[in-house]
Design a protein around this motif. Sequence first.
Motif, PDB file in Angstrom:
ATOM      1  N   TRP A  39      10.792  -3.157   6.972  1.00 54.28           N
ATOM      2  CA  TRP A  39      10.252  -3.585   8.310  1.00 54.28           C
ATOM      3  C   TRP A  39      10.893  -3.287   9.472  1.00 54.28           C
ATOM      4  O   TRP A  39      11.064  -4.151  10.406  1.00 54.28           O
ATOM      5  CB  TRP A  39       9.543  -4.747   8.179  1.00 54.28           C
ATOM      6  CG  TRP A  39      10.320  -5.781   7.609  1.00 54.28           C
ATOM      7  CD1 TRP A  39      10.097  -6.262   6.425  1.00 54.28           C
ATOM      8  CD2 TRP A  39      11.388  -6.642   8.121  1.00 54.28           C
ATOM      9  NE1 TRP A  39      11.146  -7.272   6.278  1.00 54.28           N
ATOM     10  CE2 TRP A  39      11.831  -7.313   7.252  1.00 54.28           C
ATOM     11  CE3 TRP A  39      12.157  -6.396   9.431  1.00 54.28           C
ATOM     12  CZ2 TRP A  39      13.014  -8.098   7.264  1.00 54.28           C
ATOM     13  CZ3 TRP A  39      13.170  -7.360   9.712  1.00 54.28           C
ATOM     14  CH2 TRP A  39      13.468  -8.186   8.841  1.00 54.28           C
ATOM     15  N   GLU A  40      11.968  -2.372   9.435  1.00 54.02           N
ATOM     16  CA  GLU A  40      12.862  -2.279  10.449  1.00 54.02           C
ATOM     17  C   GLU A  40      12.121  -1.806  12.057  1.00 54.02           C
ATOM     18  O   GLU A  40      12.707  -2.102  12.801  1.00 54.02           O
ATOM     19  CB  GLU A  40      13.988  -1.466  10.263  1.00 54.02           C
ATOM     20  CG  GLU A  40      15.296  -1.700  11.032  1.00 54.02           C
ATOM     21  CD  GLU A  40      15.910  -3.094  10.463  1.00 54.02           C
ATOM     22  OE1 GLU A  40      15.458  -4.113  10.869  1.00 54.02           O
ATOM     23  OE2 GLU A  40      16.810  -2.964   9.649  1.00 54.02           O
ATOM     24  N   SER A  41      11.128  -1.123  11.655  1.00 53.97           N
ATOM     25  CA  SER A  41      10.138  -0.594  12.894  1.00 53.97           C
ATOM     26  C   SER A  41       8.471  -0.578  12.563  1.00 53.97           C
ATOM     27  O   SER A  41       8.608  -0.161  11.371  1.00 53.97           O
ATOM     28  CB  SER A  41      10.718   0.625  13.281  1.00 53.97           C
ATOM     29  OG  SER A  41       9.861   1.329  14.203  1.00 53.97           O
ATOM     30  N   PRO A  42       7.963  -0.906  13.542  1.00 56.83           N
ATOM     31  CA  PRO A  42       6.510  -0.862  13.254  1.00 56.83           C
ATOM     32  C   PRO A  42       5.942   0.385  13.388  1.00 56.83           C
ATOM     33  O   PRO A  42       4.608   0.485  13.375  1.00 56.83           O
ATOM     34  CB  PRO A  42       5.835  -1.854  14.367  1.00 56.83           C
ATOM     35  CG  PRO A  42       6.963  -1.684  15.648  1.00 56.83           C
ATOM     36  CD  PRO A  42       8.238  -1.540  14.538  1.00 56.83           C
ATOM     37  N   TYR A  43       6.831   1.489  13.626  1.00 55.10           N
ATOM     38  CA  TYR A  43       6.495   2.737  13.663  1.00 55.10           C
ATOM     39  C   TYR A  43       5.411   3.242  12.629  1.00 55.10           C
ATOM     40  O   TYR A  43       4.321   3.701  12.566  1.00 55.10           O
ATOM     41  CB  TYR A  43       7.582   3.741  13.921  1.00 55.10           C
ATOM     42  CG  TYR A  43       7.118   5.284  13.862  1.00 55.10           C
ATOM     43  CD1 TYR A  43       6.515   5.827  15.157  1.00 55.10           C
ATOM     44  CD2 TYR A  43       7.031   6.074  12.742  1.00 55.10           C
ATOM     45  CE1 TYR A  43       6.282   7.068  15.247  1.00 55.10           C
ATOM     46  CE2 TYR A  43       6.517   7.337  12.696  1.00 55.10           C
ATOM     47  CZ  TYR A  43       6.219   7.940  14.094  1.00 55.10           C
ATOM     48  OH  TYR A  43       5.768   9.299  13.988  1.00 55.10           O
ATOM     49  N   GLN A  44       5.843   2.806  11.480  1.00 51.04           N
ATOM     50  CA  GLN A  44       5.336   3.010  10.151  1.00 51.04           C
ATOM     51  C   GLN A  44       4.754   1.810   9.404  1.00 51.04           C
ATOM     52  O   GLN A  44       5.537   1.343   8.683  1.00 51.04           O
ATOM     53  CB  GLN A  44       6.282   3.803   9.105  1.00 51.04           C
ATOM     54  CG  GLN A  44       5.779   4.287   8.034  1.00 51.04           C
ATOM     55  CD  GLN A  44       6.834   5.271   7.332  1.00 51.04           C
ATOM     56  OE1 GLN A  44       6.613   6.388   6.843  1.00 51.04           O
ATOM     57  NE2 GLN A  44       8.105   4.524   7.008  1.00 51.04           N
ATOM     58  N   PRO A  45       3.628   1.543   9.821  1.00 46.84           N
ATOM     59  CA  PRO A  45       3.289   0.164   9.456  1.00 46.84           C
ATOM     60  C   PRO A  45       2.998  -0.252   7.984  1.00 46.84           C
ATOM     61  O   PRO A  45       3.050  -1.272   7.501  1.00 46.84           O
ATOM     62  CB  PRO A  45       2.190  -0.479  10.222  1.00 46.84           C
ATOM     63  CG  PRO A  45       1.582   0.968  10.544  1.00 46.84           C
ATOM     64  CD  PRO A  45       2.857   1.894  10.637  1.00 46.84           C
ATOM     65  N   VAL A  46       2.545   0.878   7.229  1.00 44.00           N
ATOM     66  CA  VAL A  46       1.965   0.863   5.741  1.00 44.00           C
ATOM     67  C   VAL A  46       3.067   1.965   4.951  1.00 44.00           C
ATOM     68  O   VAL A  46       2.766   3.053   5.020  1.00 44.00           O
ATOM     69  CB  VAL A  46       0.606   0.897   5.713  1.00 44.00           C
ATOM     70  CG1 VAL A  46       0.416   0.875   4.025  1.00 44.00           C
ATOM     71  CG2 VAL A  46      -0.042   0.073   6.576  1.00 44.00           C
ATOM     72  N   LYS A  47       4.019   1.261   4.287  1.00 41.15           N
ATOM     73  CA  LYS A  47       4.868   2.214   3.441  1.00 41.15           C
ATOM     74  C   LYS A  47       5.285   1.485   2.146  1.00 41.15           C
ATOM     75  O   LYS A  47       6.302   1.000   2.193  1.00 41.15           O
ATOM     76  CB  LYS A  47       6.019   2.890   4.117  1.00 41.15           C
ATOM     77  CG  LYS A  47       6.783   3.804   3.326  1.00 41.15           C
ATOM     78  CD  LYS A  47       6.121   5.019   2.931  1.00 41.15           C
ATOM     79  CE  LYS A  47       7.212   5.907   2.268  1.00 41.15           C
ATOM     80  NZ  LYS A  47       6.620   7.147   1.878  1.00 41.15           N
ATOM     81  N   GLY A  48       4.241   1.248   1.198  1.00 40.59           N
ATOM     82  CA  GLY A  48       4.407   0.220   0.079  1.00 40.59           C
ATOM     83  C   GLY A  48       5.658   0.704  -0.563  1.00 40.59           C
ATOM     84  O   GLY A  48       6.068   2.092  -0.737  1.00 40.59           O
ATOM     85  N   ALA A  49       6.103  -0.081  -1.721  1.00 46.90           N
ATOM     86  CA  ALA A  49       7.092   0.342  -2.563  1.00 46.90           C
ATOM     87  C   ALA A  49       6.910  -0.072  -4.032  1.00 46.90           C
ATOM     88  O   ALA A  49       6.145  -1.047  -4.187  1.00 46.90           O
ATOM     89  CB  ALA A  49       8.672  -0.386  -2.026  1.00 46.90           C
ATOM     90  N   CYS A  50       7.655   0.570  -4.934  1.00 47.40           N
ATOM     91  CA  CYS A  50       7.066   0.056  -6.285  1.00 47.40           C
ATOM     92  C   CYS A  50       5.806   0.333  -6.684  1.00 47.40           C
ATOM     93  O   CYS A  50       4.807  -0.893  -6.766  1.00 47.40           O
ATOM     94  CB  CYS A  50       7.650  -1.256  -6.517  1.00 47.40           C
ATOM     95  SG  CYS A  50       7.873  -1.566  -8.584  1.00 47.40           S
ATOM     96  N   PRO A  51       5.037   1.552  -6.801  1.00 45.80           N
ATOM     97  CA  PRO A  51       3.729   1.600  -7.006  1.00 45.80           C
ATOM     98  C   PRO A  51       3.214   1.026  -8.449  1.00 45.80           C
ATOM     99  O   PRO A  51       4.100   1.334  -9.239  1.00 45.80           O
ATOM    100  CB  PRO A  51       3.374   3.234  -7.178  1.00 45.80           C
ATOM    101  CG  PRO A  51       4.758   3.737  -7.108  1.00 45.80           C
ATOM    102  CD  PRO A  51       5.776   2.798  -6.519  1.00 45.80           C
ATOM    103  N   ILE A  52       2.331   0.491  -8.477  1.00 45.94           N
ATOM    104  CA  ILE A  52       1.802  -0.160 -10.041  1.00 45.94           C
ATOM    105  C   ILE A  52       0.365   0.043 -10.031  1.00 45.94           C
ATOM    106  O   ILE A  52      -0.354   0.515  -9.181  1.00 45.94           O
ATOM    107  CB  ILE A  52       1.828  -1.705  -9.770  1.00 45.94           C
ATOM    108  CG1 ILE A  52       1.250  -2.533  -8.765  1.00 45.94           C
ATOM    109  CG2 ILE A  52       3.465  -2.232  -9.863  1.00 45.94           C
ATOM    110  CD1 ILE A  52       1.198  -4.002  -8.747  1.00 45.94           C
ATOM    111  N   THR A  53      -0.276  -0.128 -11.198  1.00 45.46           N
ATOM    112  CA  THR A  53      -1.606   0.096 -11.463  1.00 45.46           C
ATOM    113  C   THR A  53      -2.353  -0.828 -10.863  1.00 45.46           C
ATOM    114  O   THR A  53      -2.068  -1.971 -10.974  1.00 45.46           O
ATOM    115  CB  THR A  53      -1.937   0.389 -13.013  1.00 45.46           C
ATOM    116  OG1 THR A  53      -1.715  -0.749 -13.644  1.00 45.46           O
ATOM    117  CG2 THR A  53      -0.812   1.622 -13.492  1.00 45.46           C
ATOM    118  N   GLU A  54      -3.834  -0.551 -11.107  1.00 47.06           N
ATOM    119  CA  GLU A  54      -4.832  -1.731 -10.780  1.00 47.06           C
ATOM    120  C   GLU A  54      -4.615  -2.747 -11.706  1.00 47.06           C
ATOM    121  O   GLU A  54      -4.693  -3.868 -11.365  1.00 47.06           O
ATOM    122  CB  GLU A  54      -6.017  -1.001 -10.576  1.00 47.06           C
ATOM    123  CG  GLU A  54      -7.300  -2.187 -10.087  1.00 47.06           C
ATOM    124  CD  GLU A  54      -8.652  -1.470  -9.980  1.00 47.06           C
ATOM    125  OE1 GLU A  54      -9.529  -2.089  -9.585  1.00 47.06           O
ATOM    126  OE2 GLU A  54      -8.711  -0.240 -10.190  1.00 47.06           O
TER     127      GLU A  54
END
Length: 416
Positions: A39-54
């Motif tokens: 979250w260093e900048s709100p330019y890119q508000p959604v960029k999740g990490a460590c994708p997981i399954t439903e």
Amino acid sequence: MRANRRITFIFMLMGMGLCSAQHQPNDYRSEYYAVLPFWESPYQPVKGACPITEEEALKRIHLKVDYNANNQVIATHVKLGNHYKEFEGRFGNLNINAPLTKMVYHGNEEIHTFFDRFKNQIAVMGNVYRKTYEKDEHGRNIALTFADENGEMAADWFGVVRYTWTHEPDGSIIEERLDEDGKLVPLRSDFQFLRTRMMFNEQGYFGTIQNIDSTGNLVNTDSGAAVFQYFYDQQGRFNRWEVFDKDGQRAVGPSHTSGEQNTWYPYDLKDIIFFNQELNPATHWSGAQRWHFEIDAYGNKTSLEFQNSKGEPMNANGGYAKYVAEWTSDGLHLVSESYFDKDGAKTVHKIAGMHRVVYVRNAVGLITEKRYLGTSDKLINRNDNGIAVEKIQYDEYYRRTGTAFFDEQGKPVQNP
């Protein structure tokens, strides 16, 4: 020839049908992540990490991201399993601010609104009821403004009312943060980068942030820092940052260190190790050389221990060595927060002057009382505001309507 034309026409119809299906307004997909965005900048508000399954998301705290048929983010959900998760107990993020965030698109605008776990619209980051991103003809963010519940200009926690972004030919982005008088605002109060140039890495995250003047030249802050470099692991989790001056030499940043190294296991942050310009252990502004976290099965932080470089507990600047959080058995709600010294004995938070905070909740999990206790486990008046008990009221829609404050004798405290 007729047969060939007929086959071609059939394929054209199939292609037209496919494109039409892709652009149906109710057509969407969802992604799940174990870690909230960097979250260093709100330019890119959604960029999740460590994708997981439903299936994995049903067992732990996660970020669910919904996309429409145009691949635009239309909602983010912070949940534990199927239940919305409040931001409590050192759990939170500066870009994802609420259990539920909705995004709508109008012309060149992307509008974010925020909701609690009961779907009531709320303000975040102080008095921000709505965020509005402005986009250029290529769909890139070029500005962000905030509004309160009445639609009037609002500032975020850092005093910013407007972000502006300029896209450079080399792919970098120049960010300026402006207050209500149009003056530049630092990246954060102790992070004195006034005008920043940001560059993406190959993973699509910000890899470099530079402090520059109006002509684009690197400028050192008072501590000597001009460049922050960020590194991520293969799952996109924030792994390490390092600080350099304008000449490329290692420097000291606002944290009083030259960088930090994070370790994760299996999904969650376990340790932060701080280092100096020689890459040796350094003392962070918190007064510790290392932070160690314990995590429960759901992803809740159950403790933070301040440690020296050998991994031994140490009393840090807050007057304690260990913070402990207790959660309900289902992991949804915070029950208490407590402080202990390096020997494991009860101690008090240096500023607030209390040892423990107990949260009393109603049948739907809303906090109805906050009770501040001393090391004897009796009510104690906080040092900073004289409060021993907070009693919170809600309306029929679970919206907070008021808070009453009392001292340890049960007497009302006015305007704490």
